[in-house]
Each structure stands twice: as C-alpha cells, then as structure tokens.
Motif scaffolding. Structure first.
Motif, mmCIF file in Angstrom:
data_model
loop_
_atom_site.group_PDB
_atom_site.id
_atom_site.type_symbol
_atom_site.label_atom_id
_atom_site.label_comp_id
_atom_site.label_asym_id
_atom_site.label_seq_id
_atom_site.Cartn_x
_atom_site.Cartn_y
_atom_site.Cartn_z
ATOM 1 N N ALA A 253 4.035 3.512 -11.950
ATOM 2 C CA ALA A 253 3.994 2.285 -11.424
ATOM 3 C C ALA A 253 5.284 0.927 -11.634
ATOM 4 C CB ALA A 253 3.328 1.590 -11.985
ATOM 5 N N GLY A 254 5.752 1.471 -13.186
ATOM 6 C CA GLY A 254 6.572 0.233 -13.317
ATOM 7 C C GLY A 254 7.764 0.780 -12.209
ATOM 8 N N LEU A 255 8.162 1.914 -12.268
ATOM 9 C CA LEU A 255 9.776 2.683 -11.448
ATOM 10 C C LEU A 255 9.220 2.299 -9.844
ATOM 11 C CD1 LEU A 255 12.066 4.200 -11.146
ATOM 12 C CD2 LEU A 255 11.311 6.018 -11.178
ATOM 13 N N TRP B 134 0.925 -0.951 0.029
ATOM 14 C CA TRP B 134 -0.191 0.560 0.203
ATOM 15 C C TRP B 134 1.196 1.579 -0.023
ATOM 16 C CZ3 TRP B 134 -4.556 -0.057 -2.229
ATOM 17 C CH2 TRP B 134 -4.965 -1.549 -1.760
ATOM 18 N N ILE B 135 2.365 1.586 0.822
ATOM 19 C CA ILE B 135 2.932 2.655 0.821
ATOM 20 C C ILE B 135 3.330 2.961 -0.844
ATOM 21 C CG2 ILE B 135 5.223 3.416 0.776
ATOM 22 C CD1 ILE B 135 5.289 1.981 4.247
ATOM 23 N N ALA B 136 3.914 2.008 -1.382
ATOM 24 C CA ALA B 136 3.986 2.065 -2.760
ATOM 25 C C ALA B 136 2.713 2.342 -3.966
ATOM 26 C CB ALA B 136 4.749 -0.010 -3.057
ATOM 27 N N THR B 137 2.081 1.789 -3.742
ATOM 28 C CA THR B 137 0.399 1.984 -4.342
ATOM 29 C C THR B 137 -0.272 3.410 -4.267
ATOM 30 O OG1 THR B 137 -0.423 0.246 -3.976
ATOM 31 C CG2 THR B 137 -1.645 2.030 -4.677
ATOM 32 N N THR B 138 0.384 4.230 -2.917
ATOM 33 C CA THR B 138 -0.095 5.169 -2.661
ATOM 34 C C THR B 138 1.386 6.015 -3.346
ATOM 35 O OG1 THR B 138 -0.998 4.950 -0.627
ATOM 36 C CG2 THR B 138 0.363 6.910 -0.770
ATOM 37 N N VAL B 139 2.568 6.297 -3.459
ATOM 38 C CA VAL B 139 4.197 6.474 -3.782
ATOM 39 C C VAL B 139 3.401 6.759 -5.118
ATOM 40 C CG1 VAL B 139 6.524 6.025 -4.588
ATOM 41 C CG2 VAL B 139 5.066 5.507 -2.068
ATOM 42 N N VAL B 140 2.571 5.643 -5.653
ATOM 43 C CA VAL B 140 2.645 6.044 -7.776
ATOM 44 C C VAL B 140 1.792 7.276 -7.789
ATOM 45 C CG1 VAL B 140 1.620 4.422 -9.311
ATOM 46 C CG2 VAL B 140 3.858 3.144 -7.851
#
Length: 278
Positions: A151-153, A113-119
């Motif tokens: 998203a890819g990054l 969820w952290i990665a999704t929020t950053v995206v």
C-alpha cells in the motif's frame, strides 16, 4: 386587390364606378411590426441582446464546489464503466496518445481501483512466493507487513510522483501541465503490474526477473510516449533531465516490487527463523 400582404374586397358596378364604396378617402394602411418584441414582453434569461449573463440557477450546475465538500471530489470520479474499461484497454494496448483518450476528462476512479487491486495482488502474490520458499523449513505465518508495504509503495508512488512532476513542469514554464492528467496517466500505467503480480510468484528467480522486466518496459514506454509532448514544452536540456528522472523513478518502482515481493534470495526475503541460544 392585393398589395403588401393586405387583401381588400370592394364592389365594382358594371360601369366601373368606384364612387359607392365603403373606403374612406382618409383610410391609411400601417405596416405591422409583429417581429419586434413587445415593449412589455419578458426577455429570456441569458439573452444575448440584454448583455447580461444567465442566472446561476439556469443551466448547468449552480452549486459551488469547495475543498471541504464531497461534491468537489466527486467530480473527479464522474466516469462510467465503459469509459474506464476503454481507458484500461488504451493503457495496455496503446494506439493513440492517452491524453487524447481522456478527452479532457481525466478521472481518479480508474487509478484508485487499479492501485488498490495492485496492492492486494502484490500481497497475495508475495505471500504465495514466501510460502513456496519456506515450505518444509518451518511453520508458515502470514506476513501482513507485505500488505502495508504494498500500500505504501503503490499509493505513495501513484500519488506523489505526479505531484513532483507537475511542480517541476510548472517551475520550468510548461503551460500544458495538468495535475489530474498526471495522476490519471500514472494511475493507468499501474495496470500492467496486475498481470505481472499474478505470474511472478514462482520460485524461479530468472522467470520473475523477466516478468518484472517486461512490466517495467511496457509501463515506462507508456509513460514516456504520453509525457514526451508535455515535457518537450520545456527547454531541450530540461526535458531530457525530466525524461531520465521519469525512467529512473519507474525503474526504482520495478526493483522495489521485485525485491520486496518476488525475490527469494534478496535481503527482503532472508530467513526469519529466530536464533536460539546455546
């Protein structure tokens, strides 16, 4: 008369004659054996005296988890909200080793969820940055390649860099390497990019550089502080190389974030106005 835990009542006449009692000469007392288990008694499952392990149905989870079942992956998301919040706070304000904060129970719920929020925040921040840069020049159009690029990054970095690090540690003989802990460590280190992305959309390039630089410094310090005990399990030269590799890869992530999302004069932010023929 009492003795050995037995009470017997006898009648004694005035002369102390014991001749007329109900006790027989051949009367014998036998010690009771109440503490011993009865021959036909049923032993409890998992009794240490039986030497047998407890049945699979007693205590704990009896179901086997396979790679193709949801229960296998659900165990990595078995964490409550308070634990996730405490781990987020420990990532932003580290006072103890983060692997100690995990308490042997690394999760993938927080990192996902952290990665999704950053995206999504990178997409929104990058869109605002482009809008401010193109105001008054041409009609603004949303660039959804920013979303796929973010998203890819972020997903790619968070997923594959820990795998590469884990394999390198295993190759060089580290016994303390744990893939889930690597994923959790890198996942929670992304948390700093949320406030950075929220404030790095301004058209002032030097200000964006400062914000991204601070985000890089805090996140790489977090990674090095917690990875050093694991990396030092290898030989001295290898640990130095791995530490440099961690810093270089994380610097590449910071540069990519700056160039792709918050740079107005970078190659990624060139004027996309189509050329018109003469």
């Amino acid at each position: 008369m009492s003795g050995a835990g037995y009470d017997v009542v006898v009648d004694v006449d005035e002369e102390g004659d014991l001749g007329h009692t109900d006790l027989q000469e051949d009367l014998e007392f036998h010690s009771s054996n109440f503490t011993d288990t009865a021959p036909n008694a049923r032993k409890l499952p998992g009794n240490s005296s039986s030497g047998l392990p407890a049945p699979a149905t007693s205590g704990g989870s009896s179901s086997k988890r396979f790679l193709w079942t949801l229960s296998f992956y659900a165990q990595f998301f078995d964490v409550d909200t308070s634990s996730v919040l405490s781990r987020c706070w420990a990532a932003l304000y580290p006072r103890a080793n983060f692997l100690d904060v995990l308490e042997g129970n690394p999760d993938l719920y927080g990192p996902f969820w952290i990665a999704t929020t950053v995206v999504f925040i990178l997409f929104i921040g990058g869109t605002i940055s482009q809008y401010l840069a193109e105001t008054g020049k041409q009609a603004f159009a949303y660039d959804f390649t920013l979303l796929s690029g973010a998203a890819g990054l972020i997903y790619g970095y968070t997923l594959f860099i820990p795998i590469i690090l884990f394999l390198a540690l295993k190759y060089f003989g580290s016994e303390s390497a744990n893939l889930l802990e690597c994923w959790a460590l890198y996942g929670y280190s992304n948390l700093i990019w949320i406030p950075v992305a929220l404030i790095s959309w301004s058209p002032i390039t030097i200000l964006n550089l400062v914000f991204v630089g601070v985000g890089f410094g805090l996140s790489v310090a977090f990674l090095l502080r917690n990875l050093y005990p694991v990396l030092s399990a290898t030989d001295k030269q290898t640990s130095k190389v791995l530490l440099v590799l961690v810093v270089v890869l994380h610097a590449a992530l910071a540069v990519a974030i700056k160039v792709l999302f918050f740079a107005h004069n970078s190659p990624a932010a060139k004027d996309k106005t189509p050329e018109t023929g003469s």
